[in-house]
Design a protein around this motif. Structure first.
Motif, mmCIF file in Angstrom:
data_model
loop_
_atom_site.group_PDB
_atom_site.id
_atom_site.type_symbol
_atom_site.label_atom_id
_atom_site.label_comp_id
_atom_site.label_asym_id
_atom_site.label_seq_id
_atom_site.Cartn_x
_atom_site.Cartn_y
_atom_site.Cartn_z
ATOM 1 N N ARG A 79 0.827 -1.212 0.000
ATOM 2 C CA ARG A 79 0.000 0.000 0.000
ATOM 3 C C ARG A 79 0.860 1.259 0.000
ATOM 4 N N LEU A 80 2.012 1.208 0.705
ATOM 5 C CA LEU A 80 2.864 2.385 0.810
ATOM 6 C C LEU A 80 3.825 2.548 -0.354
ATOM 7 N N LEU A 81 4.139 1.474 -1.052
ATOM 8 C CA LEU A 81 5.136 1.560 -2.122
ATOM 9 C C LEU A 81 4.827 2.655 -3.139
ATOM 10 N N PRO A 82 3.597 2.764 -3.646
ATOM 11 C CA PRO A 82 3.341 3.817 -4.633
ATOM 12 C C PRO A 82 3.269 5.221 -4.043
ATOM 13 N N GLN A 83 3.311 5.335 -2.719
ATOM 14 C CA GLN A 83 3.197 6.640 -2.061
ATOM 15 C C GLN A 83 4.543 7.211 -1.641
ATOM 16 N N THR A 84 5.617 6.425 -1.739
ATOM 17 C CA THR A 84 6.856 6.803 -1.065
ATOM 18 C C THR A 84 8.058 6.810 -2.004
ATOM 19 N N ASP A 85 8.975 7.701 -1.707
ATOM 20 C CA ASP A 85 10.276 7.765 -2.358
ATOM 21 C C ASP A 85 11.237 6.808 -1.644
ATOM 22 N N ALA A 94 15.197 2.108 8.871
ATOM 23 C CA ALA A 94 16.112 2.498 9.948
ATOM 24 C C ALA A 94 15.360 2.763 11.245
ATOM 25 N N ALA A 95 14.184 3.383 11.158
ATOM 26 C CA ALA A 95 13.394 3.660 12.364
ATOM 27 C C ALA A 95 12.946 2.370 13.031
ATOM 28 N N LYS A 96 12.509 1.410 12.239
ATOM 29 C CA LYS A 96 12.079 0.131 12.818
ATOM 30 C C LYS A 96 13.248 -0.565 13.499
ATOM 31 N N GLU A 97 14.403 -0.572 12.835
ATOM 32 C CA GLU A 97 15.563 -1.213 13.460
ATOM 33 C C GLU A 97 15.925 -0.519 14.769
ATOM 34 N N ALA A 98 15.892 0.806 14.784
ATOM 35 C CA ALA A 98 16.255 1.542 15.993
ATOM 36 C C ALA A 98 15.287 1.247 17.137
ATOM 37 N N LEU A 99 13.987 1.243 16.860
ATOM 38 C CA LEU A 99 13.002 0.960 17.908
ATOM 39 C C LEU A 99 13.095 -0.486 18.385
ATOM 40 N N ASP A 100 13.301 -1.413 17.444
ATOM 41 C CA ASP A 100 13.478 -2.816 17.847
ATOM 42 C C ASP A 100 14.728 -2.976 18.695
ATOM 43 N N ASP A 101 15.805 -2.292 18.287
ATOM 44 C CA ASP A 101 17.065 -2.366 19.035
ATOM 45 C C ASP A 101 16.888 -1.816 20.446
ATOM 46 N N ALA A 102 16.086 -0.765 20.564
ATOM 47 C CA ALA A 102 15.851 -0.163 21.877
ATOM 48 C C ALA A 102 14.903 -0.988 22.735
ATOM 49 N N GLY A 103 14.162 -1.904 22.109
ATOM 50 C CA GLY A 103 13.160 -2.654 22.853
ATOM 51 C C GLY A 103 12.047 -1.760 23.340
ATOM 52 N N ALA A 104 11.792 -0.677 22.594
ATOM 53 C CA ALA A 104 10.803 0.322 23.015
ATOM 54 C C ALA A 104 9.484 0.103 22.297
ATOM 55 N N ASP A 105 8.409 0.229 23.023
ATOM 56 C CA ASP A 105 7.065 0.132 22.458
ATOM 57 C C ASP A 105 6.337 1.442 22.737
ATOM 58 N N PRO A 106 6.293 2.347 21.753
ATOM 59 C CA PRO A 106 5.638 3.641 21.987
ATOM 60 C C PRO A 106 4.197 3.516 22.449
ATOM 61 N N GLY A 158 6.737 12.163 9.043
ATOM 62 C CA GLY A 158 5.320 11.834 9.039
ATOM 63 C C GLY A 158 5.062 10.342 8.909
ATOM 64 N N GLN A 159 5.731 9.687 7.984
ATOM 65 C CA GLN A 159 5.500 8.257 7.783
ATOM 66 C C GLN A 159 5.988 7.428 8.970
ATOM 67 N N ILE A 160 7.115 7.806 9.571
ATOM 68 C CA ILE A 160 7.588 7.112 10.776
ATOM 69 C C ILE A 160 6.587 7.288 11.907
ATOM 70 N N SER A 161 6.080 8.505 12.048
ATOM 71 C CA SER A 161 5.096 8.792 13.090
ATOM 72 C C SER A 161 3.848 7.942 12.916
ATOM 73 N N ILE A 162 3.349 7.861 11.692
ATOM 74 C CA ILE A 162 2.135 7.079 11.424
ATOM 75 C C ILE A 162 2.368 5.603 11.726
ATOM 76 N N ARG A 163 3.480 5.061 11.242
ATOM 77 C CA ARG A 163 3.727 3.625 11.418
ATOM 78 C C ARG A 163 3.851 3.242 12.882
ATOM 79 N N HIS A 164 4.476 4.081 13.695
ATOM 80 C CA HIS A 164 4.790 3.696 15.075
ATOM 81 C C HIS A 164 3.967 4.441 16.116
#
Length: 419
Positions: A79-85, A94-106, A158-164
């Motif tokens: 769904r996001l592929l046609p919307q994103t560069d 990178a954001a997912k890896e960083a949050l997973d690495d931190a073990g953080a759940d917003p 914006g996209q990182i904010s929406i996803r997490h």
């Protein structure tokens, strides 16, 4: 203002307000993911190679640092592929890896307690080029509605904010190579105002013909064809830099929040300062001095400097003079691991902060590749050839420097988890 005196006389201050880094996510030309990238850095493995994203044979500059092995569909939904560069897709990974690495759940935090502040210099250049081609070859009705935001500098935040679900104070910084550090400083301010977690740092990707035209117009690109001799920071034979894509995102948390959930801590963001070369006079040295003062750190407490490393003779001399004025000639180990990736615009400095944190963790200074020895007019203790173990003096404090095209200067002081 005698900032050198301000640094030397900086009083002991409480650092309880310093944010700590609990997660790192990396997409770099010499490694996708933090572990792969850091292993390559310590081995001195370069990601600079002939441009593969498009046919660059007709351009004077033909080398770039491209992130290897990144399959968009593995990181972004259909769904996001046609919307994103591409830069947004790299940022989401990178954001997912960083949050997973931190073990953080917003989701476990109160509403509006987590945010995202990124840096970006080009926006979605590749996406924009495709839509311009559609406009001129087919007509306006063939331009994607997603062009309205896919090109925008703030779309990564914006996209990182929406996803997490990061609904707290957020933003975007545009100050080219200095942007990654400036974004972290903005994130630090939000944490001091009460936020508990901020995803921050920078990435860029503009390796397309339109982006390449901008790079060439901006100047500074080397025209050499040999990847091993193209980008040579502080070298007598320096001829310019190589452009690249990627960068790093970090999870910054309040020290209190990190303690509450028992998080592993890489280190802390102890100081920052930014200056601007309004009249053409370099103020990089002032930024470094003010950052040390902000951190309450004396120059003799700094164990390694991660240099901006322009790869241009004049700019290299200016930076070397600023470092030597602050620490003395050959007074502190200096390194430029971006020699293995090229200059990544907004992503370069945040990747250097990630390298600094891992250097403090592993007690080793990564090398500067290509350059065999600094030029005589660059009196630096430049780490070249191979990584340098800490030795008798532990690595506890690092200074990261960055200069953005047009006069932006930024400096960050990071300290180890136990410093």
């Amino acid at each position: 203002m005698n900032t050198a005196v301000a640094v030397a006389d900086a009083p002991a201050v409480s650092r309880t307000a310093d944010p700590v880094v609990t997660g790192i996510g990396v997409a770099a030309p010499n490694g996708l993911g933090t572990a792969a990238w850091w292993t390559a850095v310590l081995r001195g493995e370069s990601g600079i190679r002939p441009v593969g994203r498009f046919d660059a044979s007709g351009y004077p500059a033909k080398l770039a640092g491209e992130v290897p092995g990144f399959v968009d569909a593995e990181h972004v939904s259909s769904r996001l592929l046609p919307q994103t560069d591409r830069v947004t897709r790299l940022s989401l990974a990178a954001a997912k890896e960083a949050l997973d690495d931190a073990g953080a759940d917003p989701a476990q935090l109160p509403d509006y307690a987590a945010g995202v502040v990124t840096a970006n210099s080009f926006g979605g250049f590749d996406f924009g080029q495709q839509e311009l081609q559609a406009l001129w070859s087919k007509g306006g009705q063939h331009v994607s509605a997603y062009q309205s935001f896919a090109w925008f500098y703030a779309v990564n935040s914006g996209q990182i904010s929406i996803r997490h679900g990061l609904r707290g104070a957020s933003g975007v910084i545009v100050s080219e190579q200095a942007g990654g550090l400036d974004a972290m400083a903005h994130a630090r301010r939000q944490l001091r105002k009460g936020a508990r977690l901020v995803v921050t740092g920078g990435l860029d990707s503009a390796l397309c013909p339109w982006g390449w035209a901008a790079y060439l117009a901006g100047g500074g690109l080397t025209e050499r064809d040999d990847p091993a001799r193209a980008y040579l920071p502080f070298d007598e034979d320096a001829s310019g830099h190589v452009a690249g894509e990627g960068g790093a995102l970090l999870v910054l948390e309040s020290a209190e929040e990190a303690r509450r959930r028992g998080a592993r801590v890489y280190g802390r963001l102890a100081g920052h300062a930014a200056t601007f070369d309004a009249d053409g006079t370099s103020r990089l040295g002032a930024a470094a001095e003010l950052a040390l003062a902000d951190a309450g750190v004396r120059p003799d407490e700094v164990d390694v400097v991660f240099a901006d490393a322009a790869g241009e003779r004049g700019a290299d001399r200016t930076e070397a003079a600023a470092i030597a004025a602050l620490f003395g000639p050959h007074g502190v180990p200096v390194t430029a691991p971006k020699s293995m990736t090229g200059r990544l615009a907004a992503g370069g400095a945040s990747l250097d902060v990630a390298a600094a944190l891992l250097a403090l963790r592993d007690q080793v200074v990564p090398p500067t590749t290509g350059t065999s020895a600094p030029a005589a007019d660059c009196p630096l203790d430049l780490v070249t050839g191979a990584a340098r173990p800490a030795g008798d003096r532990p690595l506890r404090t690092a200074l990261v420097l960055a200069r953005g095209h047009g006069g932006f200067n930024s400096a960050v002081v990071v300290r180890g988890a136990d410093a």
